[in-house]
Design a protein around this motif. Sequence first.
Motif, mmCIF file in Angstrom:
data_model
loop_
_atom_site.group_PDB
_atom_site.id
_atom_site.type_symbol
_atom_site.label_atom_id
_atom_site.label_comp_id
_atom_site.label_asym_id
_atom_site.label_seq_id
_atom_site.Cartn_x
_atom_site.Cartn_y
_atom_site.Cartn_z
ATOM 1 N N ARG A 77 0.841 -1.211 0.000
ATOM 2 C CA ARG A 77 0.000 0.000 0.000
ATOM 3 C C ARG A 77 0.869 1.250 0.000
ATOM 4 O O ARG A 77 2.070 1.224 0.351
ATOM 5 N N ALA A 82 0.317 5.239 1.473
ATOM 6 C CA ALA A 82 -0.635 5.908 2.373
ATOM 7 C C ALA A 82 -0.267 7.380 2.572
ATOM 8 O O ALA A 82 0.194 7.775 3.641
ATOM 9 N N PRO A 83 -0.458 8.207 1.543
ATOM 10 C CA PRO A 83 -0.057 9.615 1.692
ATOM 11 C C PRO A 83 -1.007 10.404 2.606
ATOM 12 O O PRO A 83 -2.190 10.082 2.702
ATOM 13 N N SER A 84 -0.458 11.417 3.270
ATOM 14 C CA SER A 84 -1.284 12.369 4.028
ATOM 15 C C SER A 84 -1.472 13.590 3.119
ATOM 16 O O SER A 84 -0.488 14.085 2.568
ATOM 17 N N GLU A 120 -4.522 9.292 4.015
ATOM 18 C CA GLU A 120 -4.463 9.451 5.476
ATOM 19 C C GLU A 120 -4.882 10.871 5.854
ATOM 20 O O GLU A 120 -4.067 11.699 6.272
ATOM 21 N N TYR A 151 -2.447 8.669 14.613
ATOM 22 C CA TYR A 151 -1.921 7.927 13.453
ATOM 23 C C TYR A 151 -1.588 6.479 13.817
ATOM 24 O O TYR A 151 -1.936 5.550 13.086
ATOM 25 N N VAL A 167 -3.401 3.581 11.645
ATOM 26 C CA VAL A 167 -2.622 2.858 10.643
ATOM 27 C C VAL A 167 -2.706 1.342 10.893
ATOM 28 O O VAL A 167 -2.813 0.549 9.955
ATOM 29 N N ARG A 215 7.770 1.892 3.139
ATOM 30 C CA ARG A 215 7.498 3.315 3.371
ATOM 31 C C ARG A 215 8.796 3.997 3.785
ATOM 32 O O ARG A 215 9.845 3.358 3.867
ATOM 33 N N LEU A 222 9.460 6.469 9.569
ATOM 34 C CA LEU A 222 8.501 5.673 10.336
ATOM 35 C C LEU A 222 9.104 4.379 10.893
ATOM 36 O O LEU A 222 8.397 3.590 11.503
ATOM 37 N N LYS A 240 6.092 17.450 2.508
ATOM 38 C CA LYS A 240 5.001 18.103 1.783
ATOM 39 C C LYS A 240 4.610 19.404 2.453
ATOM 40 O O LYS A 240 4.375 20.388 1.803
HETATM 41 N N1 GLU Z 1 0.727 9.033 5.998
HETATM 42 C C1 GLU Z 1 2.127 8.890 6.232
HETATM 43 C C2 GLU Z 1 2.899 9.917 5.416
HETATM 44 O O1 GLU Z 1 2.358 10.493 4.479
HETATM 45 C C3 GLU Z 1 2.624 7.499 5.875
HETATM 46 C C4 GLU Z 1 2.106 6.477 6.813
HETATM 47 C C5 GLU Z 1 2.575 5.056 6.578
HETATM 48 O O2 GLU Z 1 3.045 4.747 5.469
HETATM 49 O O3 GLU Z 1 2.440 4.258 7.498
HETATM 50 O O4 GLU Z 1 4.049 10.156 5.721
#
Ligand code: GLU
Length: 315
Positions: free
Chosen positions: A10, A12-14, A46, A196, A200, A214, A218, A255
């Motif tokens: 996956r 998962a952008p914010s 996200e 978060y 997540v 990712r 993280l 970002k």
């Molecule tokens: N939403 C997070 C971000 O944009 C990534 C979260 C994840 O991949 O667990 O940095």
Amino acid sequence: MTGPVPYRGRFAPSPTGPLHFGSLVAAVGSYAEARSRTGQWLVRMEDLDRPREVPGAADAILHTLEAFGFSWDGPVLHQSRRTAAYAAALARLSELDLTYPCGCSRRQMAATAAAVGPEGPIYPGTCRRRPAARDIPPASAASSPVPVITPPEAIRLRVETPPLSFHDRVQGWIVQDLMTEVGDFVLRRADGLHAYQLAVVVDDAFQGITDIVRGADLTRSTPRQMLLQRLLGLPTPGYAHLPLALDGLGRKLSKSDAATPVDPRDPLPALLQAWAFLCQPPLRARLATPAEFWARALDRWDLARVPPRAFSRVV
Ligand code: GLU
């Protein structure tokens, strides 16, 4: 007899700004790994932290992904529509007596924190020792004519676990002692938003994610997520954390501080740059479109070539 679980990755952008080179690297790495293993690749928006969201950013990110030739399986999952699932997970943890309310302000925390770990101040557990509301006898109406208004409180997890370790497919073995390095962490903020770390974990399980690729910002969130998976009886996926892109001055691209977005009208140069950043073999072909890039890239992709570093400079 059941076969191995098919790979499901996956991105998962914010939506805190348009897609920039740093998040493109995470998208390229997770997509290449999923597709080269004939797996699925899902996109999750996200958008939990509404106050930090930039209007239009979610649509712009999806448009850019499309322009860069990414194709995802199924509909995009939006965290803003998943509050009930997060509340149910939190209720489960509370039933197990693993949570407690915390009214400490940031300022109180900074003043009383026992230590500052790599993830910020370590909560000293002040409210953990406070008697639970149910143990305090209710004030009688006669003795308390004014209703007692309690300020909004966060909910924290009681962290009681020996050090956790996992094998990261890029970074190698990671060990973290959550009790001394992180402390009791927040699952729901005082403003009512679920954190978060909780969201997540609930969503990765809901989407059946088997492997997470990712950014290395993280890496040290992973043990918190593994602990929550364990407490909630959810499976733990495999993990791979990619180096973060640093700009020419050695600063992390992000970002929200408006790092230069990638240009959806000219995807190839940025795709090739992300490919080189991840130390993948040169593609040696005249490529005219993102589709041609992916056709050539996917059978050359090798996660083992990504350097085990937290940061790398953009080449
Ligand atoms: N939403 C997070 C971000 O944009 C990534 C979260 C994840 O991949 O667990 O940095």
